[in-house]
Design a protein around this motif. Sequence first.
Motif, PDB file in Angstrom:
ATOM      1  N   UNK A 247      10.905  -2.648 -12.696  1.00  0.00           N
ATOM      2  CA  UNK A 247      12.090  -2.004 -13.255  1.00  0.00           C
ATOM      3  C   UNK A 247      12.595  -0.857 -12.376  1.00  0.00           C
ATOM      4  N   UNK A 248      11.683   0.020 -11.959  1.00  0.00           N
ATOM      5  CA  UNK A 248      12.108   1.181 -11.174  1.00  0.00           C
ATOM      6  C   UNK A 248      12.450   0.814  -9.734  1.00  0.00           C
ATOM      7  N   UNK A 249      11.913  -0.289  -9.239  1.00  0.00           N
ATOM      8  CA  UNK A 249      12.312  -0.748  -7.908  1.00  0.00           C
ATOM      9  C   UNK A 249      13.746  -1.250  -7.906  1.00  0.00           C
ATOM     10  N   UNK A 250      14.131  -1.987  -8.953  1.00  0.00           N
ATOM     11  CA  UNK A 250      15.519  -2.443  -9.033  1.00  0.00           C
ATOM     12  C   UNK A 250      16.459  -1.266  -9.276  1.00  0.00           C
ATOM     13  N   UNK A 251      16.021  -0.303 -10.086  1.00  0.00           N
ATOM     14  CA  UNK A 251      16.837   0.897 -10.316  1.00  0.00           C
ATOM     15  C   UNK A 251      17.026   1.676  -9.011  1.00  0.00           C
ATOM     16  N   UNK A 252      16.000   1.667  -8.169  1.00  0.00           N
ATOM     17  CA  UNK A 252      16.106   2.338  -6.869  1.00  0.00           C
ATOM     18  C   UNK A 252      17.094   1.608  -5.962  1.00  0.00           C
ATOM     19  N   UNK A 253      17.066   0.279  -5.975  1.00  0.00           N
ATOM     20  CA  UNK A 253      18.035  -0.498  -5.188  1.00  0.00           C
ATOM     21  C   UNK A 253      19.453  -0.195  -5.651  1.00  0.00           C
ATOM     22  N   UNK A 254      19.636  -0.067  -6.957  1.00  0.00           N
ATOM     23  CA  UNK A 254      20.946   0.269  -7.516  1.00  0.00           C
ATOM     24  C   UNK A 254      21.393   1.651  -7.042  1.00  0.00           C
ATOM     25  N   UNK A 255      20.487   2.633  -7.084  1.00  0.00           N
ATOM     26  CA  UNK A 255      20.824   3.996  -6.652  1.00  0.00           C
ATOM     27  C   UNK A 255      21.190   4.013  -5.167  1.00  0.00           C
ATOM     28  N   UNK A 256      20.453   3.241  -4.369  1.00  0.00           N
ATOM     29  CA  UNK A 256      20.737   3.169  -2.941  1.00  0.00           C
ATOM     30  C   UNK A 256      22.121   2.577  -2.695  1.00  0.00           C
ATOM     31  N   UNK A 257      22.444   1.530  -3.438  1.00  0.00           N
ATOM     32  CA  UNK A 257      23.758   0.899  -3.292  1.00  0.00           C
ATOM     33  C   UNK A 257      24.875   1.858  -3.696  1.00  0.00           C
ATOM     34  N   UNK A 258      24.678   2.602  -4.777  1.00  0.00           N
ATOM     35  CA  UNK A 258      25.708   3.545  -5.219  1.00  0.00           C
ATOM     36  C   UNK A 258      25.912   4.639  -4.174  1.00  0.00           C
ATOM     37  N   UNK A 259      24.835   5.099  -3.549  1.00  0.00           N
ATOM     38  CA  UNK A 259      24.959   6.075  -2.469  1.00  0.00           C
ATOM     39  C   UNK A 259      25.723   5.475  -1.289  1.00  0.00           C
ATOM     40  N   UNK A 260      25.411   4.223  -0.983  1.00  0.00           N
ATOM     41  CA  UNK A 260      26.080   3.548   0.129  1.00  0.00           C
ATOM     42  C   UNK A 260      27.580   3.442  -0.143  1.00  0.00           C
ATOM     43  N   UNK A 261      27.959   3.114  -1.352  1.00  0.00           N
ATOM     44  CA  UNK A 261      29.387   3.016  -1.699  1.00  0.00           C
ATOM     45  C   UNK A 261      30.091   4.352  -1.512  1.00  0.00           C
ATOM     46  N   UNK A 262      29.444   5.427  -1.921  1.00  0.00           N
ATOM     47  CA  UNK A 262      30.057   6.754  -1.767  1.00  0.00           C
ATOM     48  C   UNK A 262      30.239   7.110  -0.302  1.00  0.00           C
ATOM     49  N   UNK A 263      29.278   6.695   0.522  1.00  0.00           N
ATOM     50  CA  UNK A 263      29.351   7.013   1.949  1.00  0.00           C
ATOM     51  C   UNK A 263      30.296   6.086   2.705  1.00  0.00           C
ATOM     52  N   UNK A 264      30.641   4.939   2.106  1.00  0.00           N
ATOM     53  CA  UNK A 264      31.518   3.950   2.754  1.00  0.00           C
ATOM     54  C   UNK A 264      32.628   3.541   1.794  1.00  0.00           C
TER      55      UNK A 264
END
Length: 431
Positions: A247-264
């Motif tokens: 569960x927390x690994x997928x939540x981490x992937x989601x957080x990483x993607x959201x950060x990536x969207x903000x940066x790009x």
Amino acid sequence: MMSNQASTQKTAFSPADILLPKKEHQSEAWAVCACDQYTGEPAYWAETERLVGEKPSTLRLILPELYLEDNDVDDRIAAIRKTMGEYLEKGMFDTYASAMIYVERIQSDGLCRAGLIGAIDLEQYNYEKGSVSPVRATEATVAERIPPRLRIRSGAPIELPHIMILLDDVQKTVIEPLAEMTSAMEQVYDTKLMQGGGSVKGWLVPADKQQKILAALEQLGDPAVFTEKYDLPAGTAPLVYAMGDGNHSLATAKAYYEQWKQANPHADTEHCLPRYALVELVNLHSPALQFEAIHRILMQVDAKALLADMTAALDLRTDAEAAQAMEIILDGVTAKYYIHKPTSNLTVGSVQQFLDAWLKEKGGKIDYIHGADVVAKLAEEPNTMGILLPDMLKSELFPTVIADGALPRKTFSMGHAADKRFYMECRKIEA
């Protein structure tokens, strides 16, 4: 950039560009157990280190959570990224483009658990309680557990999944048909797993079979089929993919993607690598998949006061049966109690909601224990109370998540640590 998730995709699961070690690098040392297992058993990971030695291994690509709080954690993370880069540069992987992999895992108990590897769309995943996304958490996600895991994922060129997502596929339309087709599919690995982990085999799913899988998944997510299946009002958002492990690994992937969207902000998010996470789908109705209760032990508490307050809040009775039942161990006596004022669809939910509020106000400690015998032993200590909870029925999972949202943390366990996912497949998350 990634191109294998098509814009016409109607379901959150899809093929992925999957990396596997070349055959000459495949050995029993390659696959290691999920990083969130054996966190209280340093000897397990020390033995894993001994077994791996100098051989190529996913041990060099993951950080066992046993070490998350160690002083050298930054050095460990840097070494992981360095090894990932070296493995890629040395050409240690074969790339299977637009792939799905059918998996047969022989567990430590000898049962076969079938699965399917592919990518999940993080745009269709929301772990917040009350989410109506197609991909949902089944247990409460602890936000504080994401940042240390995000440090590992950020800057890493590849990901490895120990994420298992459950389907409520009663008719066995998605994964199980592949079992009869393995003779016509390319086998990409067949290996024993170390330290009592059993063994695992994987086959490449042909493109025509992938289309049948996607069609079956779309059928599971059809709103009309979904509402009829669970006897829900029309318009209820379908739940197709429920988190099982990781569960927390997928939540981490989601957080990483959201950060990536903000940066790009102007990037093509539909086809970008960080938008997807590699996962294994497993049918909830697999006979190899068993739910086990996780019990509670309350320590450093006024146990009699705790029981009295719980009795008042939940209207506990010993002489009048009700749907929600549990056993309480106090002063060497085990007694069965029935909850007549439930606050959740499950016993564990009613109990955990009460305990969270009571501990916040009165203080004390709680631990989560798998074995009833262990709870009984721990409950012998002064100022301690044990709570034995019933096993959760597999048939209760989807209806409860639909009705209550994400369940309390530590609601159920899917088997023993040795049977958790071992790392085999990888996937690039940076171009």
